[in-house]
Scaffold this motif. Sequence first.
Motif, PDB file in Angstrom:
ATOM      1  N   GLY A   1     -28.984  46.093  64.928  1.00  0.00           N
ATOM      2  CA  GLY A   1     -28.432  46.044  64.017  1.00  0.00           C
ATOM      3  C   GLY A   1     -26.653  45.387  65.128  1.00  0.00           C
ATOM      4  N   LYS A   2     -25.804  45.045  65.201  1.00  0.00           N
ATOM      5  CA  LYS A   2     -24.440  44.087  65.006  1.00  0.00           C
ATOM      6  C   LYS A   2     -24.038  45.077  66.588  1.00  0.00           C
ATOM      7  CE  LYS A   2     -21.104  46.534  62.550  1.00  0.00           C
ATOM      8  NZ  LYS A   2     -19.371  46.246  61.570  1.00  0.00           N
ATOM      9  N   ASP A   3     -24.386  46.481  67.110  1.00  0.00           N
ATOM     10  CA  ASP A   3     -23.992  47.062  67.569  1.00  0.00           C
ATOM     11  C   ASP A   3     -24.920  46.960  68.992  1.00  0.00           C
ATOM     12  OD1 ASP A   3     -21.409  47.540  67.217  1.00  0.00           O
ATOM     13  OD2 ASP A   3     -22.490  48.960  66.104  1.00  0.00           O
ATOM     14  N   TYR A   4     -25.909  46.621  68.303  1.00  0.00           N
ATOM     15  CA  TYR A   4     -27.062  46.575  69.951  1.00  0.00           C
ATOM     16  C   TYR A   4     -26.156  45.253  71.360  1.00  0.00           C
ATOM     17  CZ  TYR A   4     -31.596  45.375  72.240  1.00  0.00           C
ATOM     18  OH  TYR A   4     -32.732  45.129  73.131  1.00  0.00           O
ATOM     19  N   GLU A   5     -26.743  46.413  72.258  1.00  0.00           N
ATOM     20  CA  GLU A   5     -26.662  45.191  73.469  1.00  0.00           C
ATOM     21  C   GLU A   5     -28.092  44.984  74.289  1.00  0.00           C
ATOM     22  OE1 GLU A   5     -24.688  46.775  77.097  1.00  0.00           O
ATOM     23  OE2 GLU A   5     -23.310  47.715  76.472  1.00  0.00           O
ATOM     24  N   MET A   6     -28.150  43.521  74.445  1.00  0.00           N
ATOM     25  CA  MET A   6     -29.099  42.501  74.380  1.00  0.00           C
ATOM     26  C   MET A   6     -29.681  43.033  75.856  1.00  0.00           C
ATOM     27  SD  MET A   6     -29.936  40.703  71.817  1.00  0.00           S
ATOM     28  CE  MET A   6     -31.148  39.744  71.881  1.00  0.00           C
ATOM     29  N   LYS A   7     -30.625  42.841  75.961  1.00  0.00           N
ATOM     30  CA  LYS A   7     -31.355  43.422  77.033  1.00  0.00           C
ATOM     31  C   LYS A   7     -32.402  42.260  77.769  1.00  0.00           C
ATOM     32  CE  LYS A   7     -30.512  47.995  76.678  1.00  0.00           C
ATOM     33  NZ  LYS A   7     -29.687  48.363  75.774  1.00  0.00           N
ATOM     34  N   ASP A   8     -32.448  41.956  78.770  1.00  0.00           N
ATOM     35  CA  ASP A   8     -33.176  41.143  79.811  1.00  0.00           C
ATOM     36  C   ASP A   8     -34.495  40.934  79.107  1.00  0.00           C
ATOM     37  OD1 ASP A   8     -33.288  38.622  81.667  1.00  0.00           O
ATOM     38  OD2 ASP A   8     -34.826  40.077  82.806  1.00  0.00           O
ATOM     39  N   GLY A   9     -35.167  39.518  78.497  1.00  0.00           N
ATOM     40  CA  GLY A   9     -36.508  39.230  78.545  1.00  0.00           C
ATOM     41  C   GLY A   9     -36.864  40.183  77.196  1.00  0.00           C
ATOM     42  N   ASP A  10     -35.557  40.032  76.418  1.00  0.00           N
ATOM     43  CA  ASP A  10     -35.865  40.720  74.819  1.00  0.00           C
ATOM     44  C   ASP A  10     -36.274  39.292  73.989  1.00  0.00           C
ATOM     45  OD1 ASP A  10     -35.140  42.828  74.651  1.00  0.00           O
ATOM     46  OD2 ASP A  10     -32.923  42.425  74.392  1.00  0.00           O
ATOM     47  N   VAL A  11     -37.787  39.534  73.679  1.00  0.00           N
ATOM     48  CA  VAL A  11     -38.024  38.344  72.617  1.00  0.00           C
ATOM     49  C   VAL A  11     -37.143  38.336  71.540  1.00  0.00           C
ATOM     50  CG1 VAL A  11     -40.263  37.326  71.627  1.00  0.00           C
ATOM     51  CG2 VAL A  11     -40.197  38.399  73.913  1.00  0.00           C
ATOM     52  N   THR A  12     -36.755  37.815  70.910  1.00  0.00           N
ATOM     53  CA  THR A  12     -35.801  37.988  69.796  1.00  0.00           C
ATOM     54  C   THR A  12     -35.402  36.688  68.451  1.00  0.00           C
ATOM     55  OG1 THR A  12     -34.096  38.819  71.108  1.00  0.00           O
ATOM     56  CG2 THR A  12     -32.986  38.665  69.295  1.00  0.00           C
ATOM     57  N   LEU A  13     -36.272  37.702  67.079  1.00  0.00           N
ATOM     58  CA  LEU A  13     -36.066  36.694  65.990  1.00  0.00           C
ATOM     59  C   LEU A  13     -34.267  37.176  65.458  1.00  0.00           C
ATOM     60  CD1 LEU A  13     -37.052  34.393  64.281  1.00  0.00           C
ATOM     61  CD2 LEU A  13     -38.132  36.025  63.223  1.00  0.00           C
ATOM     62  N   PHE A  14     -33.629  36.244  65.122  1.00  0.00           N
ATOM     63  CA  PHE A  14     -31.926  36.689  64.782  1.00  0.00           C
ATOM     64  C   PHE A  14     -32.462  36.302  62.992  1.00  0.00           C
ATOM     65  CE2 PHE A  14     -30.407  36.219  68.746  1.00  0.00           C
ATOM     66  CZ  PHE A  14     -30.218  37.059  69.033  1.00  0.00           C
ATOM     67  N   ARG A  15     -31.979  37.281  62.490  1.00  0.00           N
ATOM     68  CA  ARG A  15     -32.122  37.331  60.268  1.00  0.00           C
ATOM     69  C   ARG A  15     -30.459  37.003  60.671  1.00  0.00           C
ATOM     70  NH1 ARG A  15     -37.269  36.120  59.035  1.00  0.00           N
ATOM     71  NH2 ARG A  15     -38.553  37.032  59.720  1.00  0.00           N
ATOM     72  N   PHE A  16     -29.899  35.975  59.069  1.00  0.00           N
ATOM     73  CA  PHE A  16     -28.289  35.628  59.664  1.00  0.00           C
ATOM     74  C   PHE A  16     -28.484  35.045  57.583  1.00  0.00           C
ATOM     75  CE2 PHE A  16     -30.493  31.328  60.238  1.00  0.00           C
ATOM     76  CZ  PHE A  16     -29.788  30.528  59.899  1.00  0.00           C
ATOM     77  N   ASN A  17     -27.629  35.944  57.435  1.00  0.00           N
ATOM     78  CA  ASN A  17     -27.058  35.175  56.192  1.00  0.00           C
ATOM     79  C   ASN A  17     -25.740  33.981  56.191  1.00  0.00           C
ATOM     80  OD1 ASN A  17     -27.623  33.607  53.008  1.00  0.00           O
ATOM     81  ND2 ASN A  17     -26.630  35.963  52.547  1.00  0.00           N
ATOM     82  N   VAL A  18     -25.824  32.853  55.317  1.00  0.00           N
ATOM     83  CA  VAL A  18     -24.419  31.949  55.368  1.00  0.00           C
ATOM     84  C   VAL A  18     -24.465  30.908  53.763  1.00  0.00           C
ATOM     85  CG1 VAL A  18     -24.106  32.111  57.491  1.00  0.00           C
ATOM     86  CG2 VAL A  18     -25.136  30.303  56.846  1.00  0.00           C
TER      87      VAL A  18
END
Length: 365
Positions: A348-365
């Motif tokens: 969630g929004k409080d997660y601190e990103m880590k070096d090497g995180d392979v990430t897919l962001f889900r969003f809605n606008v």
Amino acid sequence: MKCGVIGLPNVGKSTLFNAITQAGAETANYPFCTIEPNAGMAAVPDRRVDALASMFHPKKTTYALVEFVDIAGLVKGASRGEGLGNKFLSHIREVDALVHVVRCFDDPNVLHVDGNVDPVRDAGIVALELILADLETVSKRLERARKTARPGDAKAAREIGLAERAIAHLELEKPMRSLSMTDDERAIAKGWFTLTDKPVLYAANIAESLVGEPEDDLPYIGGMRALASAEGAELMVISARVESEIAAMDAGEKAMFLEELGIGESGLDRFAKASYKLLGLISFLTAGADECRAWTISRGTKAPRAAGKIHTDFERGFIRAEVVPFDTLAREGSMGACRDKGLIRSEGKDYEMKDGDVTLFRFNV
């Protein structure tokens, strides 16, 4: 984020800068060849991006970048305006970290502004000029704070107390980065725009004939290592001349040359990585058929802000981040395998990103 490349004249700053960025800054055997700063970008080598590209076969592969600024050589008395002093100091204020190049090679054909090679002395000349400039800056802030402070003004009292401590520290010829401060005090000091609070990487520029030799056996390096340790700075050994030759090679020639030298990776690769770390930066990764990419963020960045690096809509409409550490993905071989084994986390929004995180962001606008 910028790294400023600094040092005395004729220590190899511009040669190293050109090797890193291939920006073509002028180099010459006389002081102040560089007057206006040159800027260039350098890719940060990342085996994780290479591995993702092999896995996803994207149309495009993008590495993280660091900006380097080649700043004019400094001389004794720069804090009083000697040489290009005032201009030099103003350019340093605009960067986030310093790469301090020191000459650790003997060559009678290359002039030295002080007549002989002594890297610890040379480093001390530059460091002292920055300290003297900071001493003037902090003294002016103290004078202003004392004049404008009102009775009971707690904020002003904190600034006055910190400035007094900082002045005493600088008068001992110690940089601001070694002054113990609370988080609140650091916030105050940040507004002073001092020069010696910036992190420093010493680049010990050695003779090309010594590349590949054990570092403990190299002349001058022991003294520089002790100096860097005492200052809380980093030290890296590199030959600017050799690196400029490597930078001009194609991939095949480069690999053969590095093998002949008996070193695993070029100094430029190590240098870019070290500079990236010096700036307090990490990379999260995205991967797909269109692009595999390393995205630059500051350590401690929360997931929504990281999403905003890709697109502002990602941050504005952030729902969650689907994250798998690179090492886990490399071990399992595919995102599908990670998903089947429940190894992809939803953050969630409080997660601190880590070096090497392979990430897919889900969003809605």
